[in-house]
Design a protein around this motif. Structure first.
Motif, PDB file in Angstrom:
ATOM      1  N   ILE A 126       0.858  -1.185   0.000  1.00  0.00           N
ATOM      2  CA  ILE A 126       0.000   0.000   0.000  1.00  0.00           C
ATOM      3  C   ILE A 126       0.895   1.236   0.000  1.00  0.00           C
ATOM      4  O   ILE A 126       1.788   1.365   0.843  1.00  0.00           O
ATOM      5  N   VAL A 127       0.659   2.127  -0.953  1.00  0.00           N
ATOM      6  CA  VAL A 127       1.408   3.370  -1.051  1.00  0.00           C
ATOM      7  C   VAL A 127       0.526   4.484  -0.495  1.00  0.00           C
ATOM      8  O   VAL A 127      -0.583   4.699  -0.985  1.00  0.00           O
ATOM      9  N   VAL A 128       1.007   5.162   0.545  1.00  0.00           N
ATOM     10  CA  VAL A 128       0.262   6.270   1.134  1.00  0.00           C
ATOM     11  C   VAL A 128       0.969   7.570   0.757  1.00  0.00           C
ATOM     12  O   VAL A 128       2.128   7.781   1.113  1.00  0.00           O
ATOM     13  N   VAL A 129       0.281   8.436   0.038  1.00  0.00           N
ATOM     14  CA  VAL A 129       0.872   9.680  -0.445  1.00  0.00           C
ATOM     15  C   VAL A 129       0.187  10.858   0.236  1.00  0.00           C
ATOM     16  O   VAL A 129      -1.041  10.982   0.199  1.00  0.00           O
ATOM     17  N   ASP A 130       0.999  11.698   0.894  1.00  0.00           N
ATOM     18  CA  ASP A 130       0.486  12.939   1.479  1.00  0.00           C
ATOM     19  C   ASP A 130       1.342  14.096   0.987  1.00  0.00           C
ATOM     20  O   ASP A 130       2.234  13.929   0.159  1.00  0.00           O
ATOM     21  N   ARG A 131       1.066  15.285   1.502  1.00  0.00           N
ATOM     22  CA  ARG A 131       1.769  16.477   1.012  1.00  0.00           C
ATOM     23  C   ARG A 131       3.261  16.444   1.330  1.00  0.00           C
ATOM     24  O   ARG A 131       4.049  17.148   0.710  1.00  0.00           O
ATOM     25  N   ASN A 132       3.667  15.578   2.280  1.00  0.00           N
ATOM     26  CA  ASN A 132       5.079  15.523   2.662  1.00  0.00           C
ATOM     27  C   ASN A 132       5.918  14.661   1.733  1.00  0.00           C
ATOM     28  O   ASN A 132       7.138  14.825   1.661  1.00  0.00           O
ATOM     29  N   CYS A 133       5.296  13.723   1.043  1.00  0.00           N
ATOM     30  CA  CYS A 133       6.078  12.790   0.226  1.00  0.00           C
ATOM     31  C   CYS A 133       5.614  12.721  -1.228  1.00  0.00           C
ATOM     32  O   CYS A 133       6.139  11.911  -1.999  1.00  0.00           O
ATOM     33  N   SER A 191       5.078   8.723   4.094  1.00  0.00           N
ATOM     34  CA  SER A 191       5.948   9.656   4.805  1.00  0.00           C
ATOM     35  C   SER A 191       6.187   9.151   6.221  1.00  0.00           C
ATOM     36  O   SER A 191       5.397   8.360   6.753  1.00  0.00           O
ATOM     37  N   PRO A 192       7.282   9.577   6.876  1.00  0.00           N
ATOM     38  CA  PRO A 192       7.540   9.122   8.252  1.00  0.00           C
ATOM     39  C   PRO A 192       6.374   9.356   9.202  1.00  0.00           C
ATOM     40  O   PRO A 192       6.040   8.490  10.014  1.00  0.00           O
ATOM     41  N   GLN A 193       5.716  10.522   9.106  1.00  0.00           N
ATOM     42  CA  GLN A 193       4.614  10.818  10.008  1.00  0.00           C
ATOM     43  C   GLN A 193       3.437   9.880   9.775  1.00  0.00           C
ATOM     44  O   GLN A 193       2.802   9.405  10.718  1.00  0.00           O
ATOM     45  N   THR A 194       3.147   9.585   8.521  1.00  0.00           N
ATOM     46  CA  THR A 194       2.059   8.658   8.202  1.00  0.00           C
ATOM     47  C   THR A 194       2.361   7.263   8.721  1.00  0.00           C
ATOM     48  O   THR A 194       1.503   6.593   9.304  1.00  0.00           O
ATOM     49  N   LEU A 195       3.599   6.795   8.526  1.00  0.00           N
ATOM     50  CA  LEU A 195       3.975   5.466   9.004  1.00  0.00           C
ATOM     51  C   LEU A 195       3.928   5.381  10.517  1.00  0.00           C
ATOM     52  O   LEU A 195       3.552   4.348  11.083  1.00  0.00           O
ATOM     53  N   THR A 196       4.308   6.473  11.213  1.00  0.00           N
ATOM     54  CA  THR A 196       4.207   6.504  12.671  1.00  0.00           C
ATOM     55  C   THR A 196       2.761   6.382  13.116  1.00  0.00           C
ATOM     56  O   THR A 196       2.438   5.617  14.034  1.00  0.00           O
ATOM     57  N   ALA A 197       1.873   7.120  12.455  1.00  0.00           N
ATOM     58  CA  ALA A 197       0.453   7.104  12.825  1.00  0.00           C
ATOM     59  C   ALA A 197      -0.160   5.731  12.584  1.00  0.00           C
ATOM     60  O   ALA A 197      -0.933   5.223  13.403  1.00  0.00           O
ATOM     61  N   ILE A 198       0.198   5.091  11.474  1.00  0.00           N
ATOM     62  CA  ILE A 198      -0.388   3.794  11.129  1.00  0.00           C
ATOM     63  C   ILE A 198       0.172   2.686  12.012  1.00  0.00           C
ATOM     64  O   ILE A 198      -0.567   1.837  12.524  1.00  0.00           O
ATOM     65  N   GLY A 199       1.477   2.682  12.200  1.00  0.00           N
ATOM     66  CA  GLY A 199       2.127   1.584  12.919  1.00  0.00           C
ATOM     67  C   GLY A 199       2.192   1.734  14.417  1.00  0.00           C
ATOM     68  O   GLY A 199       2.491   0.777  15.124  1.00  0.00           O
ATOM     69  N   GLY A 200       1.948   2.958  14.921  1.00  0.00           N
ATOM     70  CA  GLY A 200       2.032   3.167  16.358  1.00  0.00           C
ATOM     71  C   GLY A 200       3.443   3.083  16.887  1.00  0.00           C
ATOM     72  O   GLY A 200       3.661   2.873  18.087  1.00  0.00           O
ATOM     73  N   ARG A 201       4.429   3.259  15.990  1.00  0.00           N
ATOM     74  CA  ARG A 201       5.831   3.245  16.382  1.00  0.00           C
ATOM     75  C   ARG A 201       6.544   4.388  15.694  1.00  0.00           C
ATOM     76  O   ARG A 201       6.368   4.608  14.495  1.00  0.00           O
TER      77      ARG A 201
END
Length: 280
Positions: free
Chosen positions: A50-57, A103-113
């Motif tokens: 899954i590719v998550v694209v936001d304004r940061n990446c 993006s790092p922030q998205t991965l942090t929010a999804i993974g809880g790490r």
């Protein structure tokens, strides 16, 4: 040709995607971390990546379905990674896995790490004064600086018995292409870093039970100045024991903001606030 299908909610979009019964890749475009989390968790059982694209990446995104050889994909395709079937790896091969890009922030929010590069916050007090239940992922301490001296190096060598030439002999150390001169012990840096970030008083932190992923990235020479960033990266509750495990992403940098050491500190932290000692 493209097919556009409207949906009324995140759950509705997930149900529509699930009707396809599986695909190699899916793309999610959103700047809302809660929506990204909902969609990734809902789509993961049916997609290998899954590719998550936001304004940061968005500018650096590889795009939907772009193959990345180093990734180990899950889902229907299980592509990439040169997987072998021996031992525990053979068992994991049959477990549901999905690679997530974002993006790092998205991965942090999804993974809880905590993922380096995502947001950090100052909790307003030393993180070691915060009980497990009140500690948040991203709570960060940025320490003061400390200058590393020849005296520091020699005292550490005398105490530890580590008299390796790169620490004790300037002439011989200069011959070493990695250092080009005398350098501090890596384990001295870890010890000095603890002196910079540890809160000494009795409090919620009950003990330190190890380090993970320790890497010495860049040599530190006499007169260099070091500081530490300590960030709450992951929490794991042990309710039956009255404490939880907290992993702290730790980075030592020099006066040029270059990383000299990187590792994870593992601690046991009391679930509830700890009363001050009498007279404190």
């Amino acid at each position: 040709m493209a097919t556009v299908v409207p949906y009324q909610s995140g759950q509705d979009a997930i149900e529509l995607a699930q009707r396809g019964e599986g695909s190699l890749a899916a793309s999610v475009f959103t700047a809302d971390e809660s929506i990204a989390t909902q969609l990734v968790l809902g789509l993961a059982p049916y997609h290998g990546r899954i590719v998550v694209v936001d304004r940061n990446c968005a500018k650096e995104s590889t795009g939907h379905g772009t193959p990345l050889a180093p990734l180990v994909h899950g889902g229907p395709g299980r592509a990439g990674g040169g997987e072998e079937m021996g031992g525990i790896r053979g068992v994991l091969h049959y477990m549901q896995r999905t690679a997530v890009q974002g993006s790092p922030q998205t991965l942090t929010a999804i993974g809880g790490r905590f993922v380096r590069g995502s947001r950090v916050q100052d909790p307003g007090r030393h993180p070691f004064r915060i009980p497990f239940n009140q500690l948040h992922i991203g709570d960060t301490l940025n320490s003061a600086e400390r200058e590393v001296t020849v005296e520091d190096i020699e005292k550490f060598a005398a105490l530890s018995g580590d008299n390796f030439y790169a620490h004790m002999d300037e002439k011989e150390a200069a011959r070493n292409p990695l250092f080009g001169g005398r350098v501090a012990h890596g384990y001295f840096l870890i010890s000095a870093a603890a002196g910079l970030f540890v809160d000494a008083a009795y409090g919620p932190v009950l003990g330190n039970y190890g380090l993970d992923q320790l890497r010495f990235v860049k040599p530190v020479k006499p007169t260099d100045r070091i500081k530490v960033r300590l960030t709450c990266a992951e929490k794991s509750l042990r309710a039956d024991k009255g404490w939880g495990e907290v992993a702290w992403d730790t980075e030592i940098t020099n006066q040029n903001n270059e990383t000299v050491a990187s590792y994870t500190v593992l601690t046991m932290v009391s679930i509830h606030a700890v009363p001050d000692s009498p007279g404190v």
